[in-house]
Scaffold this motif. Sequence first.
Motif, PDB file in Angstrom:
ATOM      1  N   ARG A 188       1.758  21.156  82.056  1.00 37.07           N
ATOM      2  CA  ARG A 188       0.455  21.426  82.671  1.00 37.07           C
ATOM      3  C   ARG A 188       0.247  22.925  82.849  1.00 37.07           C
ATOM      4  O   ARG A 188      -0.834  23.462  82.569  1.00 37.07           O
ATOM      5  N   SER A 189       1.281  23.611  83.288  1.00 37.85           N
ATOM      6  CA  SER A 189       1.204  25.062  83.474  1.00 37.85           C
ATOM      7  C   SER A 189       0.964  25.766  82.143  1.00 37.85           C
ATOM      8  O   SER A 189       0.179  26.724  82.056  1.00 37.85           O
ATOM      9  N   LEU A 190       1.616  25.279  81.096  1.00 38.93           N
ATOM     10  CA  LEU A 190       1.425  25.849  79.762  1.00 38.93           C
ATOM     11  C   LEU A 190      -0.015  25.639  79.297  1.00 38.93           C
ATOM     12  O   LEU A 190      -0.622  26.541  78.699  1.00 38.93           O
ATOM     13  N   ALA A 191      -0.585  24.478  79.590  1.00 43.38           N
ATOM     14  CA  ALA A 191      -1.970  24.195  79.211  1.00 43.38           C
ATOM     15  C   ALA A 191      -2.926  25.169  79.891  1.00 43.38           C
ATOM     16  O   ALA A 191      -3.913  25.620  79.282  1.00 43.38           O
ATOM     17  N   LEU A 192      -2.650  25.523  81.140  1.00 39.87           N
ATOM     18  CA  LEU A 192      -3.491  26.479  81.863  1.00 39.87           C
ATOM     19  C   LEU A 192      -3.377  27.874  81.250  1.00 39.87           C
ATOM     20  O   LEU A 192      -4.373  28.598  81.139  1.00 39.87           O
ATOM     21  N   ALA A 229       3.299  30.451  71.707  1.00 36.04           N
ATOM     22  CA  ALA A 229       3.336  29.152  72.389  1.00 36.04           C
ATOM     23  C   ALA A 229       3.519  27.996  71.419  1.00 36.04           C
ATOM     24  O   ALA A 229       4.140  26.985  71.763  1.00 36.04           O
ATOM     25  N   ILE A 230       2.971  28.114  70.202  1.00 33.92           N
ATOM     26  CA  ILE A 230       3.079  27.013  69.240  1.00 33.92           C
ATOM     27  C   ILE A 230       4.197  27.238  68.224  1.00 33.92           C
ATOM     28  O   ILE A 230       4.405  26.411  67.334  1.00 33.92           O
ATOM     29  N   SER A 231       4.935  28.313  68.371  1.00 33.13           N
ATOM     30  CA  SER A 231       6.050  28.588  67.472  1.00 33.13           C
ATOM     31  C   SER A 231       7.138  27.524  67.646  1.00 33.13           C
ATOM     32  O   SER A 231       7.374  27.046  68.755  1.00 33.13           O
ATOM     33  N   PRO A 232       7.812  27.112  66.567  1.00 34.67           N
ATOM     34  CA  PRO A 232       8.845  26.073  66.663  1.00 34.67           C
ATOM     35  C   PRO A 232       9.941  26.362  67.669  1.00 34.67           C
ATOM     36  O   PRO A 232      10.563  25.440  68.197  1.00 34.67           O
ATOM     37  N   ASP A 233      10.203  27.639  67.951  1.00 38.17           N
ATOM     38  CA  ASP A 233      11.280  27.959  68.886  1.00 38.17           C
ATOM     39  C   ASP A 233      10.817  28.011  70.341  1.00 38.17           C
ATOM     40  O   ASP A 233      11.618  28.262  71.239  1.00 38.17           O
ATOM     41  N   ALA A 234       9.536  27.744  70.599  1.00 40.85           N
ATOM     42  CA  ALA A 234       9.010  27.785  71.963  1.00 40.85           C
ATOM     43  C   ALA A 234       9.161  26.425  72.643  1.00 40.85           C
ATOM     44  O   ALA A 234       8.994  25.388  72.004  1.00 40.85           O
ATOM     45  N   ALA A 240       1.842  22.348  73.061  1.00 34.28           N
ATOM     46  CA  ALA A 240       1.026  23.561  72.970  1.00 34.28           C
ATOM     47  C   ALA A 240       0.097  23.506  71.768  1.00 34.28           C
ATOM     48  O   ALA A 240      -1.084  23.878  71.850  1.00 34.28           O
ATOM     49  N   LYS A 241       0.616  23.013  70.635  1.00 32.12           N
ATOM     50  CA  LYS A 241      -0.214  22.943  69.432  1.00 32.12           C
ATOM     51  C   LYS A 241      -1.363  21.961  69.622  1.00 32.12           C
ATOM     52  O   LYS A 241      -2.486  22.210  69.177  1.00 32.12           O
ATOM     53  N   LYS A 242      -1.081  20.850  70.301  1.00 39.18           N
ATOM     54  CA  LYS A 242      -2.155  19.890  70.591  1.00 39.18           C
ATOM     55  C   LYS A 242      -3.239  20.543  71.437  1.00 39.18           C
ATOM     56  O   LYS A 242      -4.441  20.364  71.188  1.00 39.18           O
ATOM     57  N   MET A 243      -2.836  21.312  72.442  1.00 47.02           N
ATOM     58  CA  MET A 243      -3.803  21.946  73.329  1.00 47.02           C
ATOM     59  C   MET A 243      -4.639  22.982  72.581  1.00 47.02           C
ATOM     60  O   MET A 243      -5.859  23.056  72.758  1.00 47.02           O
ATOM     61  N   VAL A 244      -3.994  23.780  71.730  1.00 45.78           N
ATOM     62  CA  VAL A 244      -4.729  24.797  70.974  1.00 45.78           C
ATOM     63  C   VAL A 244      -5.718  24.130  70.016  1.00 45.78           C
ATOM     64  O   VAL A 244      -6.861  24.598  69.855  1.00 45.78           O
ATOM     65  N   LYS A 245      -5.322  23.034  69.402  1.00 49.87           N
ATOM     66  CA  LYS A 245      -6.223  22.326  68.485  1.00 49.87           C
ATOM     67  C   LYS A 245      -7.470  21.813  69.204  1.00 49.87           C
ATOM     68  O   LYS A 245      -8.521  21.640  68.583  1.00 49.87           O
ATOM     69  N   GLY A 246      -7.340  21.598  70.495  1.00 48.79           N
ATOM     70  CA  GLY A 246      -8.489  21.149  71.263  1.00 48.79           C
ATOM     71  C   GLY A 246      -9.594  22.190  71.351  1.00 48.79           C
ATOM     72  O   GLY A 246     -10.732  21.871  71.727  1.00 48.79           O
ATOM     73  N   TYR A 247      -9.264  23.431  70.979  1.00 51.52           N
ATOM     74  CA  TYR A 247     -10.248  24.520  71.017  1.00 51.52           C
ATOM     75  C   TYR A 247     -10.674  24.957  69.614  1.00 51.52           C
ATOM     76  O   TYR A 247     -11.287  26.019  69.455  1.00 51.52           O
ATOM     77  N   GLN A 248     -10.365  24.155  68.609  1.00 53.22           N
ATOM     78  CA  GLN A 248     -10.603  24.604  67.233  1.00 53.22           C
ATOM     79  C   GLN A 248     -12.078  24.610  66.834  1.00 53.22           C
ATOM     80  O   GLN A 248     -12.408  24.958  65.693  1.00 53.22           O
TER      81      GLN A 248
END
Length: 260
Positions: A188-192, A229-234, A240-248
């Motif tokens: 949740r914190s990452l989403a914010l 945030a969406i890097s494989p090592d994060a 994070a990738k799902k959240m970023v896609k929500g803003y595409q």
Amino acid sequence: MRRIDLRKLNPSQDWKTRAQSKQSDIDNKVCEPKKGYSIWSELKPKLKEISNGKCWYCESREHRSDNTVDHFRPKSLYPWFTCDYENFRYACTFCNSIRINPDTGESSGKGDHFPLIKGTQAQNRIQRNTEQYVLIDPCKMTDVSLLDFYDDGRPKAKHPKDITKNKRAVDSIKYFHLDHPDLNEARRSLALDIRDWVETGDELYPDFNTGISGVDKAFETAVDSLARAISPDAPFSIFAKKMVKGYQDREWIEEFLGCA
């Protein structure tokens, strides 16, 4: 959960020889499966490396405990598979061990659980290939794709209308403790954070590359934060990738995802 390529493990021939010898001792009842600890613990550093130090089940980088080598098929139930590296998974304590969920009061954690969808338990490697098990395997792309998340960080099934797929996701969330409140809060914190970086990008993008002092650097910083945030090592990178896609729907996010 991010798919792990187990082929990257590639143990040495010397290790394979020693593992085979120990497995023979276990098969012949010379020793108990737990006596093979030195065999699988030897691969722990490499198991950790190929997931960038993250738990293979929850994608957390656990600082509260010493992560361990989990046997996906528990050695207590599948002693014949004890020393096979294809059965090893790098797991945090909260995914691997039985714990009480402080929000629900229920016991969660994988432990020695390995429920089947139907059929009988595999007795050898050949039967293993057709065994229909419930728990999601982080080494299978078709398995990890069964999980999804709410925007507030809670995990959920991606296919709730499919009885089998839904059961596998729901039960895996329980057994792997993926809905532990600490994990939910971290996501949740990452989403914010992602929302803040996107809003910053929205504000700066119209003036990007126009020569206004400080704009280019600030915009690039926001984009770099999203990239990390969406890097494989994060930690929690799939969420994070799902959240970023929500803003595409933003032009700049669409361009960014095309390069990420």
